[in-house]
Scaffold this motif. Structure first.
Motif, PDB file in Angstrom:
ATOM      1  N   MET A   1       0.842  -1.172   0.000  1.00  0.00           N
ATOM      2  CA  MET A   1       0.000   0.000   0.000  1.00  0.00           C
ATOM      3  C   MET A   1       0.887   1.236   0.000  1.00  0.00           C
ATOM      4  O   MET A   1       1.832   1.334   0.764  1.00  0.00           O
ATOM      5  CB  MET A   1      -0.885  -0.005   1.251  1.00  0.00           C
ATOM      6  N   VAL A   2       0.615   2.171  -0.882  1.00  0.00           N
ATOM      7  CA  VAL A   2       1.340   3.430  -0.950  1.00  0.00           C
ATOM      8  C   VAL A   2       0.609   4.448  -0.098  1.00  0.00           C
ATOM      9  O   VAL A   2      -0.612   4.582  -0.182  1.00  0.00           O
ATOM     10  CB  VAL A   2       1.432   3.931  -2.406  1.00  0.00           C
ATOM     11  N   GLN A   3       1.363   5.137   0.736  1.00  0.00           N
ATOM     12  CA  GLN A   3       0.791   6.183   1.579  1.00  0.00           C
ATOM     13  C   GLN A   3       1.397   7.524   1.200  1.00  0.00           C
ATOM     14  O   GLN A   3       2.534   7.586   0.748  1.00  0.00           O
ATOM     15  CB  GLN A   3       1.074   5.903   3.047  1.00  0.00           C
ATOM     16  N   HIS A   4       0.645   8.571   1.396  1.00  0.00           N
ATOM     17  CA  HIS A   4       1.123   9.917   1.118  1.00  0.00           C
ATOM     18  C   HIS A   4       1.238  10.724   2.404  1.00  0.00           C
ATOM     19  O   HIS A   4       1.139  11.939   2.387  1.00  0.00           O
ATOM     20  CB  HIS A   4       0.195  10.608   0.118  1.00  0.00           C
ATOM     21  N   SER A   5       1.478  10.041   3.491  1.00  0.00           N
ATOM     22  CA  SER A   5       1.648  10.701   4.784  1.00  0.00           C
ATOM     23  C   SER A   5       3.097  11.163   4.916  1.00  0.00           C
ATOM     24  O   SER A   5       3.943  10.820   4.089  1.00  0.00           O
ATOM     25  CB  SER A   5       1.277   9.728   5.907  1.00  0.00           C
ATOM     26  N   VAL A   7       6.979  11.448   5.701  1.00  0.00           N
ATOM     27  CA  VAL A   7       8.008  10.404   5.679  1.00  0.00           C
ATOM     28  C   VAL A   7       8.459  10.123   7.119  1.00  0.00           C
ATOM     29  O   VAL A   7       8.792  11.049   7.852  1.00  0.00           O
ATOM     30  CB  VAL A   7       9.216  10.856   4.824  1.00  0.00           C
ATOM     31  N   PRO A   8       8.465   8.859   7.522  1.00  0.00           N
ATOM     32  CA  PRO A   8       8.897   8.533   8.881  1.00  0.00           C
ATOM     33  C   PRO A   8      10.354   8.939   9.117  1.00  0.00           C
ATOM     34  O   PRO A   8      11.196   8.835   8.216  1.00  0.00           O
ATOM     35  CB  PRO A   8       8.757   7.007   8.948  1.00  0.00           C
ATOM     36  N   GLN A   9      10.652   9.409  10.306  1.00  0.00           N
ATOM     37  CA  GLN A   9      11.995   9.860  10.641  1.00  0.00           C
ATOM     38  C   GLN A   9      13.029   8.755  10.438  1.00  0.00           C
ATOM     39  O   GLN A   9      14.150   9.015  10.016  1.00  0.00           O
ATOM     40  CB  GLN A   9      12.049  10.382  12.081  1.00  0.00           C
ATOM     41  N   ALA A  10      12.661   7.504  10.697  1.00  0.00           N
ATOM     42  CA  ALA A  10      13.604   6.393  10.510  1.00  0.00           C
ATOM     43  C   ALA A  10      14.026   6.273   9.047  1.00  0.00           C
ATOM     44  O   ALA A  10      15.192   5.973   8.749  1.00  0.00           O
ATOM     45  CB  ALA A  10      12.987   5.081  10.989  1.00  0.00           C
ATOM     46  N   ALA A  11      13.112   6.521   8.114  1.00  0.00           N
ATOM     47  CA  ALA A  11      13.442   6.474   6.687  1.00  0.00           C
ATOM     48  C   ALA A  11      14.358   7.636   6.305  1.00  0.00           C
ATOM     49  O   ALA A  11      15.317   7.462   5.555  1.00  0.00           O
ATOM     50  CB  ALA A  11      12.167   6.491   5.845  1.00  0.00           C
ATOM     51  N   ILE A  12      14.071   8.812   6.830  1.00  0.00           N
ATOM     52  CA  ILE A  12      14.922   9.984   6.579  1.00  0.00           C
ATOM     53  C   ILE A  12      16.323   9.737   7.119  1.00  0.00           C
ATOM     54  O   ILE A  12      17.325   9.985   6.433  1.00  0.00           O
ATOM     55  CB  ILE A  12      14.306  11.239   7.217  1.00  0.00           C
ATOM     56  N   ILE A  31      12.201   3.727  -0.199  1.00  0.00           N
ATOM     57  CA  ILE A  31      12.368   3.105   1.116  1.00  0.00           C
ATOM     58  C   ILE A  31      11.017   2.587   1.572  1.00  0.00           C
ATOM     59  O   ILE A  31      10.026   3.315   1.568  1.00  0.00           O
ATOM     60  CB  ILE A  31      12.930   4.103   2.140  1.00  0.00           C
ATOM     61  N   ALA A  32      10.988   1.316   1.959  1.00  0.00           N
ATOM     62  CA  ALA A  32       9.760   0.705   2.469  1.00  0.00           C
ATOM     63  C   ALA A  32       9.879   0.590   3.986  1.00  0.00           C
ATOM     64  O   ALA A  32      10.928   0.216   4.507  1.00  0.00           O
ATOM     65  CB  ALA A  32       9.564  -0.677   1.861  1.00  0.00           C
ATOM     66  N   MET A  33       8.812   0.914   4.667  1.00  0.00           N
ATOM     67  CA  MET A  33       8.753   0.737   6.113  1.00  0.00           C
ATOM     68  C   MET A  33       8.054  -0.587   6.391  1.00  0.00           C
ATOM     69  O   MET A  33       6.943  -0.831   5.925  1.00  0.00           O
ATOM     70  CB  MET A  33       7.984   1.882   6.777  1.00  0.00           C
ATOM     71  N   VAL A  34       8.734  -1.461   7.104  1.00  0.00           N
ATOM     72  CA  VAL A  34       8.155  -2.725   7.547  1.00  0.00           C
ATOM     73  C   VAL A  34       8.095  -2.634   9.056  1.00  0.00           C
ATOM     74  O   VAL A  34       9.116  -2.718   9.738  1.00  0.00           O
ATOM     75  CB  VAL A  34       8.990  -3.939   7.086  1.00  0.00           C
ATOM     76  N   GLY A  35       6.888  -2.389   9.541  1.00  0.00           N
ATOM     77  CA  GLY A  35       6.759  -2.043  10.956  1.00  0.00           C
ATOM     78  C   GLY A  35       7.445  -0.708  11.173  1.00  0.00           C
ATOM     79  O   GLY A  35       7.165   0.266  10.489  1.00  0.00           O
ATOM     80  N   ASP A  36       8.385  -0.671  12.106  1.00  0.00           N
ATOM     81  CA  ASP A  36       9.130   0.556  12.380  1.00  0.00           C
ATOM     82  C   ASP A  36      10.509   0.559  11.727  1.00  0.00           C
ATOM     83  O   ASP A  36      11.314   1.446  11.983  1.00  0.00           O
ATOM     84  CB  ASP A  36       9.306   0.734  13.890  1.00  0.00           C
ATOM     85  N   HIS A  37      10.794  -0.439  10.882  1.00  0.00           N
ATOM     86  CA  HIS A  37      12.130  -0.572  10.315  1.00  0.00           C
ATOM     87  C   HIS A  37      12.142  -0.215   8.830  1.00  0.00           C
ATOM     88  O   HIS A  37      11.363  -0.776   8.051  1.00  0.00           O
ATOM     89  CB  HIS A  37      12.650  -2.007  10.500  1.00  0.00           C
ATOM     90  N   PRO A  38      13.036   0.710   8.416  1.00  0.00           N
ATOM     91  CA  PRO A  38      13.114   1.076   7.003  1.00  0.00           C
ATOM     92  C   PRO A  38      14.030   0.139   6.219  1.00  0.00           C
ATOM     93  O   PRO A  38      15.068  -0.297   6.718  1.00  0.00           O
ATOM     94  CB  PRO A  38      13.717   2.483   7.053  1.00  0.00           C
ATOM     95  N   TYR A  39      13.623  -0.184   4.999  1.00  0.00           N
ATOM     96  CA  TYR A  39      14.423  -0.992   4.086  1.00  0.00           C
ATOM     97  C   TYR A  39      14.561  -0.238   2.768  1.00  0.00           C
ATOM     98  O   TYR A  39      13.563   0.196   2.195  1.00  0.00           O
ATOM     99  CB  TYR A  39      13.756  -2.337   3.802  1.00  0.00           C
TER     100      TYR A  39
END
Length: 77
Positions: A1-5, A7-12, A31-39
């Motif tokens: 699912m693509v979100q337009h919210s 960007v999570p700080q962990a991804a930045i 960057i994909a967020m899986v839970g709280d972890h960015p990949y």
């Protein structure tokens, strides 16, 4: 699912860490967020300003302005 919210700080943080480590001053990051972890899925140093829902002229202008202000002319063109 693509979100337009936002960007999570962990991804930045991950993108900035990789950019600094690899000495990259501009890139497009997927960057994909899986839970709280960015990949990182991929990154591109040669990228356009079009995304899933089309281009963004303000983004393109900002990228070009940044690149012009951080480059040294190599000739008349």
């Amino acid at each position: 699912m693509v979100q337009h919210s936002p960007v999570p700080q962990a991804a930045i943080d991950l993108a900035l860490h990789l950019a600094r480590t690899l000495d990259i001053n501009h890139a497009g990051w997927d960057i994909a967020m899986v839970g709280d972890h960015p990949y990182v899925i991929e990154f591109n140093r040669l990228f356009g300003s079009q995304g899933i829902e089309g281009g963004n002229a303000r983004l393109q202008d900002a990228i070009l302005q940044y690149l012009h202000s951080h480059s040294t002319p190599t000739g008349p063109n």
